[in-house]
Design a protein around this motif. Structure first.
Motif, PDB file in Angstrom:
ATOM      1  N   PRO A 379       0.880  -1.052   0.079  1.00  0.00           N
ATOM      2  CA  PRO A 379      -0.051  -0.084   0.057  1.00  0.00           C
ATOM      3  C   PRO A 379       0.803   1.317   0.006  1.00  0.00           C
ATOM      4  O   PRO A 379       0.257   2.301  -0.155  1.00  0.00           O
ATOM      5  CB  PRO A 379      -0.836  -0.108   1.279  1.00  0.00           C
ATOM      6  N   VAL A 380       2.094   1.179   0.099  1.00  0.00           N
ATOM      7  CA  VAL A 380       3.038   2.125   0.077  1.00  0.00           C
ATOM      8  C   VAL A 380       3.051   2.761  -1.480  1.00  0.00           C
ATOM      9  O   VAL A 380       3.780   1.935  -2.085  1.00  0.00           O
ATOM     10  CB  VAL A 380       4.364   2.099   0.789  1.00  0.00           C
ATOM     11  N   SER A 381       3.133   4.038  -1.662  1.00  0.00           N
ATOM     12  CA  SER A 381       3.138   4.480  -2.839  1.00  0.00           C
ATOM     13  C   SER A 381       4.690   4.982  -3.496  1.00  0.00           C
ATOM     14  O   SER A 381       4.985   4.584  -4.334  1.00  0.00           O
ATOM     15  CB  SER A 381       2.418   5.857  -3.243  1.00  0.00           C
ATOM     16  N   VAL A 382       5.286   5.270  -2.592  1.00  0.00           N
ATOM     17  CA  VAL A 382       6.807   5.530  -3.004  1.00  0.00           C
ATOM     18  C   VAL A 382       7.672   5.654  -1.547  1.00  0.00           C
ATOM     19  O   VAL A 382       7.214   6.042  -0.451  1.00  0.00           O
ATOM     20  CB  VAL A 382       6.859   6.996  -3.477  1.00  0.00           C
ATOM     21  N   VAL A 383       8.711   5.123  -1.557  1.00  0.00           N
ATOM     22  CA  VAL A 383       9.956   5.308  -0.522  1.00  0.00           C
ATOM     23  C   VAL A 383      11.070   5.850  -1.305  1.00  0.00           C
ATOM     24  O   VAL A 383      11.445   5.395  -2.302  1.00  0.00           O
ATOM     25  CB  VAL A 383      10.246   3.956   0.073  1.00  0.00           C
ATOM     26  N   GLU A 384      11.618   6.935  -0.730  1.00  0.00           N
ATOM     27  CA  GLU A 384      12.666   7.621  -1.265  1.00  0.00           C
ATOM     28  C   GLU A 384      13.771   7.741  -0.320  1.00  0.00           C
ATOM     29  O   GLU A 384      13.712   8.008   0.860  1.00  0.00           O
ATOM     30  CB  GLU A 384      12.464   9.072  -1.819  1.00  0.00           C
ATOM     31  N   ILE A 385      15.016   7.436  -0.931  1.00  0.00           N
ATOM     32  CA  ILE A 385      16.572   7.573  -0.246  1.00  0.00           C
ATOM     33  C   ILE A 385      17.114   8.776  -0.803  1.00  0.00           C
ATOM     34  O   ILE A 385      17.303   8.664  -2.040  1.00  0.00           O
ATOM     35  CB  ILE A 385      17.362   6.293  -0.257  1.00  0.00           C
ATOM     36  N   ARG A 386      17.374   9.861  -0.086  1.00  0.00           N
ATOM     37  CA  ARG A 386      18.223  11.018  -0.427  1.00  0.00           C
ATOM     38  C   ARG A 386      19.570  10.982   0.159  1.00  0.00           C
ATOM     39  O   ARG A 386      19.648  10.829   1.346  1.00  0.00           O
ATOM     40  CB  ARG A 386      17.710  12.302  -0.493  1.00  0.00           C
ATOM     41  N   HIS A 387      20.639  11.303  -0.579  1.00  0.00           N
ATOM     42  CA  HIS A 387      22.118  11.327  -0.294  1.00  0.00           C
ATOM     43  C   HIS A 387      22.130  12.682   0.356  1.00  0.00           C
ATOM     44  O   HIS A 387      21.997  13.659  -0.312  1.00  0.00           O
ATOM     45  CB  HIS A 387      23.029  11.025  -1.225  1.00  0.00           C
ATOM     46  N   LEU A 388      22.788  12.546   1.637  1.00  0.00           N
ATOM     47  CA  LEU A 388      23.135  14.033   2.053  1.00  0.00           C
ATOM     48  C   LEU A 388      24.744  14.175   2.299  1.00  0.00           C
ATOM     49  O   LEU A 388      25.297  13.810   1.220  1.00  0.00           O
ATOM     50  CB  LEU A 388      22.591  14.073   3.715  1.00  0.00           C
ATOM     51  N   GLY A 389      25.139  14.605   3.419  1.00  0.00           N
ATOM     52  CA  GLY A 389      26.660  14.770   3.361  1.00  0.00           C
ATOM     53  C   GLY A 389      26.980  16.017   2.486  1.00  0.00           C
ATOM     54  O   GLY A 389      26.577  16.762   2.120  1.00  0.00           O
ATOM     55  N   GLY A 390      28.428  15.988   2.258  1.00  0.00           N
ATOM     56  CA  GLY A 390      28.892  16.747   1.265  1.00  0.00           C
ATOM     57  C   GLY A 390      28.871  18.099   2.066  1.00  0.00           C
ATOM     58  O   GLY A 390      28.845  18.377   3.177  1.00  0.00           O
ATOM     59  N   ALA A 391      28.594  19.151   1.440  1.00  0.00           N
ATOM     60  CA  ALA A 391      28.165  20.553   1.701  1.00  0.00           C
ATOM     61  C   ALA A 391      26.998  20.583   2.800  1.00  0.00           C
ATOM     62  O   ALA A 391      26.894  21.653   3.667  1.00  0.00           O
ATOM     63  CB  ALA A 391      28.108  21.398   0.832  1.00  0.00           C
TER      64      ALA A 391
END
Length: 496
Positions: A379-391
Motif C-alpha cells: 500500500p506504500v506509494s513511494v519510498v525515497e532515499i536521498r544522499h546527504l553529506g558533502g556541503a
C-alpha cells in the motif's frame, strides 16, 4: 543588473491592549476570540477575505494535501505586505490563532477556528545578478525563480518540484536534490528576511539585524510571524549531467545496492537519490510504467560528463533500464528528473534521517515497497532515499540556525497516496519501516519531510527547542502563531 519577474457579525467582546504606537501589545493576554467582526477585516484588506460558503474558500483552506481539510474562521488572501500586517493585527486584536499557507505543500493537522493567511498572490521575483541574489515574495514558487535566474546565468538551491513555494521550502532547511551536496542547505544562504511579527511590525532581519529571530525563522518557520519576502543567494550553474534510470521490479534490489555503492565515496559535485515506486494502473500513466514496481535512480552532477559516467558506473551494471534519461541537460530541465506530481492529492508521509545505509537497512526499505508475502501490492506509494553529506554536513562560517540533519548521511521518506483505507494501510507500513530503521537513525526527521502529526520534538534537540522557545517568548509570547505542524510554545516567563 536587477530584473523583476511578475508571474455582518457582532463586535468583539473586548478592546485589545495596545502599545504606545497603537499596535496590539504582543505580551498582553489574548482576549476571547468571540465572533470577530470580519467586516472590519474585509475593509482593511485589499485582497479577499473568504469564509465558509464563499467561492474559493475550500480550495484556499485545503492546500496540496487533500486530507488536510481545514475549517478556518476566515481566509485572508493577502496580495501585499500591508494586507499581511492588517490580517496579523486583526488576529492579535481579537485573540484568533494564525496559520500561514503560501502554496500549501507543507501539511499540518486539520484544524478549525483560526485565521488562515495565504500569500499565493505575492509572487514577485527580483534578480540582482551583480550580487547573485534573488528577492522573492511570499507566494513565489520555484518555477518563478529558476527562469529569470537562468537568464542571468544563475541557479537557486531549489527543490525537485517547480510548484513548491520558495519560502516554506527554504525556512524548513531546503534540501536541493541537484545542488545540495555542492552548496549546502538553502536556509544557510538566506541573506535577509522580511517578516511581520505578531505585533504587526514589518521587521527586516539578517545575521546582523535581530540575529536571534533570523536564526529562529530558519527552522522555526511560521512560529514567529509571516515571512513576506526573502533574499536568497544564487549560484553559477546553467546545466548539469544527470537525469534518471527506471529499473523494473526484478532489478530493484540490485539498483539499491548500486545506489549504495555510488554514494559511498561520492564527491560533493554528485547528488543522487533513489525512489521505489508502486505505480498505479491508471490509464493516464504511460503503459511502460503502469501498474509496476520500479526503482527510479536520479542523478545530478556538476562537472564533466565523462567524470559523471565514471562515478555512476555501478548503475550501468544493474541491467537495462526501462527508461534512461541521463545526459547533459540545461538546468531549467530539472522538473523532468523527479517528475513530482503537480495536482493536489490525499496522502500521508513519514520520514527519518540515517547515519549510514547498511544492507540490512536496504533490505527493510525494499520490503516496505515490495509485494506482501501473499503477493499483493504494497500500500506504500513511494519510498525515497536521498544522499546527504558533502556541503550539507558543513555550515558556512558564522551560520547560526538549527541543524536537524547535521549528523545524517541519508534521508528516508515515504508516502502513501489514495483513498482513506489505502492511505491508512500504507502509513502503518511506513511507521513499521521507520521503527525498523531506528538502529541507524539519528532519531530526528528532516523538517520538510515531516508528517502532519509531527511535533517540534521530532525535529529539534532539547537544547535547540529551548532556544527556539526563548525566541518565541520574545516575539510571540501569546502563541498567536500556533497553527502549523510543529508548534513551538513560548518559554515560561522568568521568575524573580
Amino acid at each position: 543588473m536587477t530584473t523583476t519577474h511578475h508571474p455582518a457579525t457582532p463586535a468583539a467582546d473586548a478592546a485589545p491592549a495596545t502599545t504606545t504606537s497603537g499596535a496590539p501589545d504582543p505580551a498582553a493576554p489574548c482576549p476571547p476570540p468571540g465572533r470577530a467582526p470580519l467586516a472590519d477585516l474585509r475593509r482593511r484588506l485589499t485582497g479577499p477575505v473568504l469564509t465558509a460558503g464563499d467561492d474559493g474558500y475550500t480550495a484556499a483552506a485545503t492546500g496540496f494535501n487533500l486530507r488536510s481539510a481545514h475549517r478556518p474562521l476566515a481566509v485572508a488572501a493577502a496580495v501585499d505586505t500591508a494586507d499581511v500586517q492588517a490580517a496579523v493585527g486583526f488576529a492579535a486584536a481579537h485573540g484568533i490563532p494564525v496559520g500561514v499557507l503560501s502554496t500549501g505543500h507543507q501539511p499540518f493537522p486539520a484544524q478549525e477556528g483560526f485565521l488562515l493567511i495565504t500569500a499565493g498572490a505575492m509572487r514577485t521575483v527580483e534578480i540582482d545578478a551583480a550580487r547573485s541574489v534573488a528577492r522573492v515574495g511570499a507566494g513565489a514558487r520555484w518555477a518563478d525563480v529558476v527562469g529569470p535566474a537562468q537568464a542571468a546565468g544563475l541557479a537557486p538551491l531549489n527543490g525537485s518540484a517547480p510548484d513548491v513555494g520558495v519560502i516554506g521550502y527554504t525556512l524548513g532547511g531546503g534540501l536541493s536534490p541537484f545542488l545540495g551536496r555542492t552548496y549546502g542547505w538553502a536556509a544557510d544562504h538566506i541573506v535577509r528576511a522580511e517578516v511581520v511579527t505578531p505585533d504587526g511590525r514589518l521587521r527586516h532581519v539578517s545575521a546582523d539585524e535581530e540575529p536571534e529571530l533570523f536564526a529562529g525563522l530558519r527552522g522555526g518557520r511560521s512560529n514567529f510571524g509571516v515571512v513576506t519576502a526573502l533574499e536568497i543567494r544564487l549560484f553559477p550553474v546553467t546545466s548539469f549531467y544527470g537525469g534518471g534510470i527506471y529499473y523494473p521490479a526484478e532489478n530493484v534490489r540490485a539498483a539499491l545496492d548500486a545506489y549504495a555503492e555510488v554514494t559511498r565515496d561520492a564527491p560533493d559535485a554528485l547528488t543522487c537519490s533513489v525512489a521505489l515506486l508502486n505505480v498505479p494502473p491508471l490509464p493516464d500513466i504511460p503503459e511502460l510504467f503502469r501498474g509496476r514496481l520500479l526503482a527510479h535512480v536520479r542523478v545530478a552532477h556538476l562537472g564533466p560528463d565523462a567524470e559523471a559516467e565514471q562515478l555512476i558506473a555501478p548503475l550501468r551494471t544493474v541491467g537495462p533500464g526501462l527508461l534512461d534519461t541521463i545526459g547533459r541537460h540545461p538546468y531549467s530541465a530539472y522538473p523532468a528528473v523527479h517528475t513530482d506530481p503537480a495536482e493536489p492529492t490525499p496522502y500521508e508521509e513519514k520520514s527519518t534521517l540515517l547515519t549510514c545505509l547498511p544492507r540490512e537497512a536496504l533490505d527493510r526499505i525494499a520490503r516496505s515497497a515490495g509485494p506482501a508475502p501473499d503477493g499483493t501490492v504494497s500500500p506504500v506509494s513511494v519510498v525515497e532515499i536521498r544522499h546527504l553529506g558533502g556541503a550539507l554536513s558543513r555550515y558556512p562560517t558564522g551560520t547560526d540556525r538549527f541543524r536537524p540533519a547535521e549528523d545524517a548521511q541519508f534521508s528516508v521518506w515515504g508516502a502513501t497516496i489514495g483513498p482513506p483505507q489505502a492511505v491508512d494501510a500504507g502509513i502503518e507500513v511506513l511507521r513499521n519501516l521507520t521503527d525498523g530503521l531506528k538502529p541507524w537513525s539519528t532519531g530526528r526527521a528532516y523538517q520538510n519531510f515531516t508528517a502532519r502529526e509531527a511535533s517540534a520534538t521530532d525535529i529539534f534537540t532539547p537544547a535547540e527547542l529551548a532556544r527556539l522557545r526563548a525566541v518565541k517568548r520574545r516575539y510571540d509570547p501569546r502563541n498567536l502563531f500556533r497553527v502549523n505542524n510543529h508548534t513551538i510554545s513560548p518559554a515560561p516567563a522568568p521568575t524573580t
